[in-house]
Structure formats: structure tokens, C-alpha cells
Scaffold this motif. Structure first.
Motif, PDB file in Angstrom:
ATOM      1  N   GLU A  62       0.851  -1.186   0.000  1.00  0.00           N
ATOM      2  CA  GLU A  62       0.000   0.000   0.000  1.00  0.00           C
ATOM      3  C   GLU A  62       0.886   1.235   0.000  1.00  0.00           C
ATOM      4  O   GLU A  62       1.860   1.308   0.749  1.00  0.00           O
ATOM      5  CB  GLU A  62      -0.915   0.012   1.227  1.00  0.00           C
ATOM      6  CG  GLU A  62      -1.840   1.226   1.277  1.00  0.00           C
ATOM      7  CD  GLU A  62      -2.588   1.386   2.596  1.00  0.00           C
ATOM      8  OE1 GLU A  62      -3.398   2.314   2.694  1.00  0.00           O
ATOM      9  OE2 GLU A  62      -2.330   0.592   3.521  1.00  0.00           O
ATOM     10  N   PRO A  65      -0.430   5.221   3.153  1.00  0.00           N
ATOM     11  CA  PRO A  65      -1.498   4.710   4.017  1.00  0.00           C
ATOM     12  C   PRO A  65      -2.140   5.776   4.898  1.00  0.00           C
ATOM     13  O   PRO A  65      -3.235   5.560   5.424  1.00  0.00           O
ATOM     14  CB  PRO A  65      -0.782   3.662   4.874  1.00  0.00           C
ATOM     15  CG  PRO A  65       0.638   4.112   4.904  1.00  0.00           C
ATOM     16  CD  PRO A  65       0.891   4.693   3.548  1.00  0.00           C
ATOM     17  N   THR A  71      -5.267   0.404   5.483  1.00  0.00           N
ATOM     18  CA  THR A  71      -4.299  -0.564   6.008  1.00  0.00           C
ATOM     19  C   THR A  71      -4.971  -1.586   6.905  1.00  0.00           C
ATOM     20  O   THR A  71      -4.712  -2.798   6.799  1.00  0.00           O
ATOM     21  CB  THR A  71      -3.200   0.165   6.800  1.00  0.00           C
ATOM     22  OG1 THR A  71      -2.675   1.233   6.024  1.00  0.00           O
ATOM     23  CG2 THR A  71      -2.081  -0.791   7.176  1.00  0.00           C
ATOM     24  N   ALA A 132      -4.199   0.864  -3.057  1.00  0.00           N
ATOM     25  CA  ALA A 132      -3.847   2.144  -2.449  1.00  0.00           C
ATOM     26  C   ALA A 132      -4.810   3.248  -2.843  1.00  0.00           C
ATOM     27  O   ALA A 132      -5.403   3.227  -3.929  1.00  0.00           O
ATOM     28  CB  ALA A 132      -2.427   2.545  -2.857  1.00  0.00           C
TER      29      ALA A 132
END
Length: 298
Positions: A62, A65, A71, A132
Motif C-alpha cells: 500500500e 497509508p 491498512t 492504495a
């Protein structure tokens, strides 16, 4: 002792109150420079993870975050999560947030504090997916960088500015089809995977967001080694969109005549414009050029 009828979930996602609480604790004021807009809606987080088909075997990377909304959801679904965060305050707090909201998953999180564009392949071991909420100001460069350095990534699900999402998923011939469209499709099949409203973010952005999914090619006629020959052709073809390929690629080949010869050898009409070519056409052109003229190998 009997288990409770409604046991607490292993991972508690963040809502608006928790997001504000964390931001106040850290003294964080979201900045446009870093493209910070924090998701505070658990349903949106679960929707993103569902659209990415994340499973218990995945190692997810990711980028950006932030306060950890996504997350936590990724830790709920994946085997392992590695995050790359440029803001030292946010990166330092993230393990504490996971210990607070998902203590059983704390040992499955790795935090890398740096600019995502500086990430090197040896820093993250074989990620299988990229999921993401990308910082809008660097979304395309970051996306392409990670696809380039991590061939083990088989799936991508990213949230980007809606306009960028449309460009990434555009088809040849479209007015918005361009360099990002071709370069993303070099790595895999690109499609729009939905829209995200402004109200799920804090602060609420002035623009709409979109989800883009990329499934990496498995049986493409090219490989990552072709990229350094293909991408300069793509850049040249779209540098002056209104020009024909014969004219647009003249600088790349040294002359318009040389460009025409290469295009003809690749079975491409020199009078077309770059927006008419799919990624396979650019790969074929790069291959023909390399085979017929060693000086074009890049």
C-alpha cells in the motif's frame, strides 16, 4: 466458558471520530502538496478490498497509508501488508494504530518510511497486489514505478482522481487516450472499477475519485525487457498529438522517412496518429525497429 453471541471483530476499522482523534493526536493537517485526503468510511474500505479480490495468501503493498483506514482493512483480508509512507509522523503512528485496532495482525505489518518513487525492489519481498488510495499529485508515476519494479504484482486496485482513472482506462481512439493509457496497458488489462464520492474523505476533496483495476498480462507477446524500447516511442507519439505518426516519430528515428519505413515494416499506417494505436502496436513497432536498426535499441 461460552463465546459471546457477537464476538468483537479481529480488526476494527476507523470511522470519522477515530480519524479526527488520530489527526489531533499527531497534529496533522492534511496538505495538498502530499495529496492527503483520509478515507473515514469503513464501507468504502471494504468495497476497495473486495474490488481487489484480496485473499489470505496475498502480500499487499500500500502506498500512502495515511492514518491507516485502508491498512486495517487490508490486514483483515491479506496475509501480509507492507506500506510506504513519506510522512514520518504518519509512518511512526501506524504500528500503534494497528496495535490499537487490530492487535492480532500487528506482526503482519511492515512500514517503510520514504518517498514511494524511491522504493527499490529489494525493499519489499514479492508483493502480489498493490492496493492504495494514491496521492493525486503523483498517482501515475507511482503506479508505473511499482508495476515496473515488482513483476510479482498480479493485481492492482487504486483510487485516483476520476479524470486520471478515465485516462488510465481509456481505449485507443478516445480523446482522453494517451501516454498513461498505453503505459498502464503495457503491464495489464486496465478497467474502471467504480466511482468514489467526496463525502467519504476528510478533508472532502474538490474533485471526484475513481477506482482503477489492473490485472497483469500473463500471456502477452512482450515482457518487461521491452519497456525501455516501447515507452520512448509512446512518449514521442503523443508529444504532439495532432501530428501523424510519420511526423511525430521523426525525431525518434532521425527523419520522417526513417519513421515511415519503420511504421510500414510494422504494418502501421504512417498517416495515423498515436491515439489510434494500441499497446500491441507500439510493441510491434519497437520490435521491428530493434530488429532492423540496432541504433534504435534503447
Amino acid at each position: 466458558m461460552n463465546a459471546p453471541d457477537n464476538p468483537a471483530p479481529a480488526v476494527e476499522l476507523l470511522g470519522p471520530a477515530e480519524i479526527r482523534q488520530l489527526a489531533d493526536k499527531l497534529g496533522v493537517t492534511p496538505t495538498k502538496k502530499l495529496g492527503q485526503n483520509f478515507v473515514h468510511d469503513p464501507n468504502t474500505v471494504r468495497r476497495i478490498i473486495g474490488a481487489a479480490d484480496i485473499g489470505a495468501e496475498d502480500h499487499v503493498v500500500e502506498i500512502g497509508p495515511g492514518l491507516g483506514s485502508l491498512t486495517l482493512g487490508l490486514l483483515e483480508a491479506a496475509h501480509k501488508v507492507t506500506v510506504v509512507e513519506i510522512d514520518e509522523r504518519l509512518a511512526g503512528e501506524l504500528p500503534r494504530t494497528v496495535a490499537w485496532r487490530a492487535p492480532a495482525a500487528a506482526d503482519r505489518l511492515t512500514v517503510i518510511t520514504q518517498d514511494a518513487l524511491q522504493t527499490r525492489p529489494e525493499q519489499i519481498e514479492a508483493p502480489t497486489a498493490l492496493v492504495a488510495n494514491l496521492p493525486y499529485n503523483v498517482s501515475v508515476p507511482v503506479l508505473l514505478h511499482f508495476l515496473a519494479i515488482f513483476p510479482t504484482i498480479t493485481r492492482v486496485l487504486v483510487m485516483v482522481q476520476a479524470e486520471v482513472a478515465d485516462r488510465l482506462a481509456a481505449e485507443p481512439g478516445s480523446k482522453i487516450y494517451g501516454v498513461p493509457s498505453v503505459k498502464a496497458s503495457f503491464y495489464g488489462d486496465v478497467r474502471r472499477a467504480g466511482s468514489i464520492g467526496r463525502h467519504v474523505f476528510w478533508p472532502e476533496p474538490n474533485i471526484e475519485s475513481g477506482l482503477v483495476r489492473i490485472d497483469r498480462h500473463r500471456d502477452a507477446e512482450w515482457n518487461l525487457g521491452d519497456r525501455d524500447r516501447v515507452f520512448p516511442l509512446v512518449d514521442a507519439a503523443f508529444a504532439q498529438r495532432r501530428k501523424t505518426l510519420r511526423a511525430a516519430l521523426a525525431g525518434h528515428y532521425g527523419s520522417a522517412q526513417a519513421a515511415e519505413e519503420a511504421l510500414t515494416a510494422a504494418g502501421i499506417d504512417p498517416k495515423l496518429r498515436g491515439e489510434k494505436l494500441g499497446v500491441a502496436d507500439f510493441v510491434r513497432l519497437a520490435t521491428v525497429s530493434a530488429d532492423s536498426a540496432p541504433e534504435y535499441r534503447r
